[in-house]
Scaffold this motif. Sequence first.
Motif, PDB file in Angstrom:
ATOM      1  N   VAL A   1       5.456  -7.828  -5.400  1.00 45.53           N
ATOM      2  CA  VAL A   1       5.866  -8.752  -4.338  1.00 45.53           C
ATOM      3  C   VAL A   1       4.963  -9.978  -4.374  1.00 45.53           C
ATOM      4  O   VAL A   1       3.734  -9.849  -4.458  1.00 45.53           O
ATOM      5  CB  VAL A   1       5.783  -8.090  -2.945  1.00 45.53           C
ATOM      6  N   GLU A   2       5.576 -11.149  -4.324  1.00 39.13           N
ATOM      7  CA  GLU A   2       4.821 -12.396  -4.208  1.00 39.13           C
ATOM      8  C   GLU A   2       5.144 -13.061  -2.876  1.00 39.13           C
ATOM      9  O   GLU A   2       6.307 -13.292  -2.560  1.00 39.13           O
ATOM     10  CB  GLU A   2       5.170 -13.372  -5.330  1.00 39.13           C
ATOM     11  N   TYR A   3       4.117 -13.376  -2.101  1.00 38.20           N
ATOM     12  CA  TYR A   3       4.255 -14.266  -0.948  1.00 38.20           C
ATOM     13  C   TYR A   3       3.969 -15.676  -1.446  1.00 38.20           C
ATOM     14  O   TYR A   3       2.888 -15.937  -1.993  1.00 38.20           O
ATOM     15  CB  TYR A   3       3.270 -13.879   0.152  1.00 38.20           C
ATOM     16  N   ALA A   4       4.928 -16.590  -1.243  1.00 39.07           N
ATOM     17  CA  ALA A   4       4.803 -17.918  -1.838  1.00 39.07           C
ATOM     18  C   ALA A   4       5.327 -18.999  -0.903  1.00 39.07           C
ATOM     19  O   ALA A   4       6.225 -18.767  -0.088  1.00 39.07           O
ATOM     20  CB  ALA A   4       5.563 -17.974  -3.155  1.00 39.07           C
ATOM     21  N   SER A   5       4.759 -20.176  -1.050  1.00 37.78           N
ATOM     22  CA  SER A   5       5.215 -21.381  -0.361  1.00 37.78           C
ATOM     23  C   SER A   5       5.812 -22.322  -1.396  1.00 37.78           C
ATOM     24  O   SER A   5       5.254 -22.510  -2.477  1.00 37.78           O
ATOM     25  CB  SER A   5       4.036 -22.061   0.346  1.00 37.78           C
ATOM     26  N   HIS A   6       6.934 -22.944  -1.056  1.00 30.73           N
ATOM     27  CA  HIS A   6       7.568 -23.865  -1.993  1.00 30.73           C
ATOM     28  C   HIS A   6       6.797 -25.177  -2.157  1.00 30.73           C
ATOM     29  O   HIS A   6       7.069 -25.935  -3.092  1.00 30.73           O
ATOM     30  CB  HIS A   6       8.999 -24.171  -1.542  1.00 30.73           C
ATOM     31  N   THR A   7       5.851 -25.470  -1.277  1.00 36.90           N
ATOM     32  CA  THR A   7       5.050 -26.686  -1.422  1.00 36.90           C
ATOM     33  C   THR A   7       3.644 -26.366  -1.919  1.00 36.90           C
ATOM     34  O   THR A   7       2.728 -27.152  -1.731  1.00 36.90           O
ATOM     35  CB  THR A   7       4.979 -27.460  -0.092  1.00 36.90           C
ATOM     36  N   CYS A   8       3.485 -25.234  -2.557  1.00 34.24           N
ATOM     37  CA  CYS A   8       2.191 -24.766  -3.049  1.00 34.24           C
ATOM     38  C   CYS A   8       2.083 -24.992  -4.548  1.00 34.24           C
ATOM     39  O   CYS A   8       2.881 -24.462  -5.319  1.00 34.24           O
ATOM     40  CB  CYS A   8       2.040 -23.289  -2.713  1.00 34.24           C
ATOM     41  N   GLY A   9       1.080 -25.769  -4.953  1.00 30.12           N
ATOM     42  CA  GLY A   9       0.890 -26.049  -6.364  1.00 30.12           C
ATOM     43  C   GLY A   9       0.534 -24.817  -7.174  1.00 30.12           C
ATOM     44  O   GLY A   9       0.967 -24.658  -8.320  1.00 30.12           O
ATOM     45  N   ALA A  10      -0.265 -23.909  -6.613  1.00 33.13           N
ATOM     46  CA  ALA A  10      -0.613 -22.677  -7.327  1.00 33.13           C
ATOM     47  C   ALA A  10       0.607 -21.790  -7.505  1.00 33.13           C
ATOM     48  O   ALA A  10       0.738 -21.094  -8.517  1.00 33.13           O
ATOM     49  CB  ALA A  10      -1.720 -21.932  -6.576  1.00 33.13           C
ATOM     50  N   CYS A  11       1.510 -21.806  -6.525  1.00 28.81           N
ATOM     51  CA  CYS A  11       2.769 -21.056  -6.656  1.00 28.81           C
ATOM     52  C   CYS A  11       3.625 -21.666  -7.765  1.00 28.81           C
ATOM     53  O   CYS A  11       4.281 -20.938  -8.531  1.00 28.81           O
ATOM     54  CB  CYS A  11       3.533 -21.063  -5.340  1.00 28.81           C
ATOM     55  N   ALA A  12       3.634 -22.984  -7.851  1.00 28.06           N
ATOM     56  CA  ALA A  12       4.372 -23.654  -8.920  1.00 28.06           C
ATOM     57  C   ALA A  12       3.806 -23.271 -10.280  1.00 28.06           C
ATOM     58  O   ALA A  12       4.552 -23.042 -11.238  1.00 28.06           O
ATOM     59  CB  ALA A  12       4.324 -25.165  -8.726  1.00 28.06           C
ATOM     60  N   ASN A  13       2.487 -23.175 -10.367  1.00 28.93           N
ATOM     61  CA  ASN A  13       1.870 -22.787 -11.627  1.00 28.93           C
ATOM     62  C   ASN A  13       2.278 -21.369 -12.014  1.00 28.93           C
ATOM     63  O   ASN A  13       2.600 -21.093 -13.181  1.00 28.93           O
ATOM     64  CB  ASN A  13       0.348 -22.877 -11.520  1.00 28.93           C
ATOM     65  N   PHE A  14       2.307 -20.468 -11.029  1.00 29.42           N
ATOM     66  CA  PHE A  14       2.728 -19.097 -11.329  1.00 29.42           C
ATOM     67  C   PHE A  14       4.199 -19.064 -11.741  1.00 29.42           C
ATOM     68  O   PHE A  14       4.580 -18.285 -12.619  1.00 29.42           O
ATOM     69  CB  PHE A  14       2.498 -18.183 -10.131  1.00 29.42           C
ATOM     70  N   ALA A  15       5.024 -19.892 -11.098  1.00 35.26           N
ATOM     71  CA  ALA A  15       6.444 -19.928 -11.452  1.00 35.26           C
ATOM     72  C   ALA A  15       6.638 -20.352 -12.904  1.00 35.26           C
ATOM     73  O   ALA A  15       7.597 -19.928 -13.563  1.00 35.26           O
ATOM     74  CB  ALA A  15       7.200 -20.871 -10.523  1.00 35.26           C
ATOM     75  N   LYS A  16       5.739 -21.168 -13.417  1.00 33.08           N
ATOM     76  CA  LYS A  16       5.844 -21.638 -14.801  1.00 33.08           C
ATOM     77  C   LYS A  16       5.229 -20.668 -15.795  1.00 33.08           C
ATOM     78  O   LYS A  16       5.726 -20.515 -16.914  1.00 33.08           O
ATOM     79  CB  LYS A  16       5.160 -23.008 -14.928  1.00 33.08           C
ATOM     80  N   THR A  17       4.151 -19.997 -15.405  1.00 34.31           N
ATOM     81  CA  THR A  17       3.427 -19.154 -16.354  1.00 34.31           C
ATOM     82  C   THR A  17       3.787 -17.676 -16.269  1.00 34.31           C
ATOM     83  O   THR A  17       3.823 -16.983 -17.296  1.00 34.31           O
ATOM     84  CB  THR A  17       1.900 -19.288 -16.133  1.00 34.31           C
ATOM     85  N   GLY A  18       4.045 -17.197 -15.051  1.00 32.47           N
ATOM     86  CA  GLY A  18       4.243 -15.773 -14.870  1.00 32.47           C
ATOM     87  C   GLY A  18       5.674 -15.321 -14.711  1.00 32.47           C
ATOM     88  O   GLY A  18       6.099 -14.314 -15.308  1.00 32.47           O
ATOM     89  N   LYS A  19       6.441 -16.044 -13.909  1.00 33.62           N
ATOM     90  CA  LYS A  19       7.782 -15.564 -13.585  1.00 33.62           C
ATOM     91  C   LYS A  19       8.703 -15.434 -14.793  1.00 33.62           C
ATOM     92  O   LYS A  19       9.468 -14.465 -14.890  1.00 33.62           O
ATOM     93  CB  LYS A  19       8.401 -16.441 -12.497  1.00 33.62           C
ATOM     94  N   PRO A  20       8.661 -16.367 -15.763  1.00 37.02           N
ATOM     95  CA  PRO A  20       9.525 -16.167 -16.936  1.00 37.02           C
ATOM     96  C   PRO A  20       9.216 -14.866 -17.673  1.00 37.02           C
ATOM     97  O   PRO A  20      10.131 -14.175 -18.139  1.00 37.02           O
ATOM     98  CB  PRO A  20       9.230 -17.389 -17.806  1.00 37.02           C
TER      99      PRO A  20
END
Length: 249
Positions: free
Chosen positions: A73-92
């Motif tokens: 489970v990930e708790y994330a904010s759409h305006t969070c830069g660290a969340c954006a980084n995870f979306a690019k590196t981890g989620k794929p």
Amino acid sequence: MTVSRLLSLPLLALAPLMLAACDDAATTDGAVAAGDPIPAIAAPAGTNWADTVTVTPEGGYKIGNPDAPLKLVEYASHTCGACANFAKTGKPVIKQKYVPTGVVSFEQREVFLNPYDVVIAGLTQCGAKEQMQPLSDEVWQNLDQVFTGLQGNPAAVEAAGQLPINQRFAVMAEVTGLLEFFAARGLSADQGRACLSDAARIEALVKNTETMSKQDRITGTPTFFLNGQRMDGTAWELIEAQLQRAGAR
């Protein structure tokens, strides 16, 4: 943050804070328990786990085997830069390598740092449940473009913040370019306006998000849990190491 407080926050004052609003520092409750490699679990005939989407009782959007032995489970904010980084590196990697095995499911839950997060979540959750995570990923993959729109018309954003709830978020999406952004990705402007104009829906979304964030003591984003246990760190290499230690391959 209470529902009434979040829904009444001045939008303009939050704009300069968004880039620094999230927290990429590790928060831990202890190491995830080690386990032997878990064999792959076949999806039902004619289906695959990567296309299986479930809306959970907690309000999250889960992809993969609903009964996967490893529930990330990930708790994330759409305006969070660290969340954006995870979306690019981890989620794929999660979606292409781990979820298809049926061993790992991945659930995304909202955290609202500001009213912009409410607008974006309202739009990502507006269409079919299968589109929620892909639309979220589009936001994170294009966060610079999104921020440009959010900060490009401060007077109009401030004026939108004074409107009733059933008008506020739809107008905000219009003046920040978010309706156009999502329309280019398959969610029509009319559909987006309708979702954001539903005051009861917005208030329920905010209330549920607040409840879950309090329940799981979320103080920064992203924050990860594996089988209900808070994970160590936020960087993908740390999360993947713990997934593998627990039996994912």
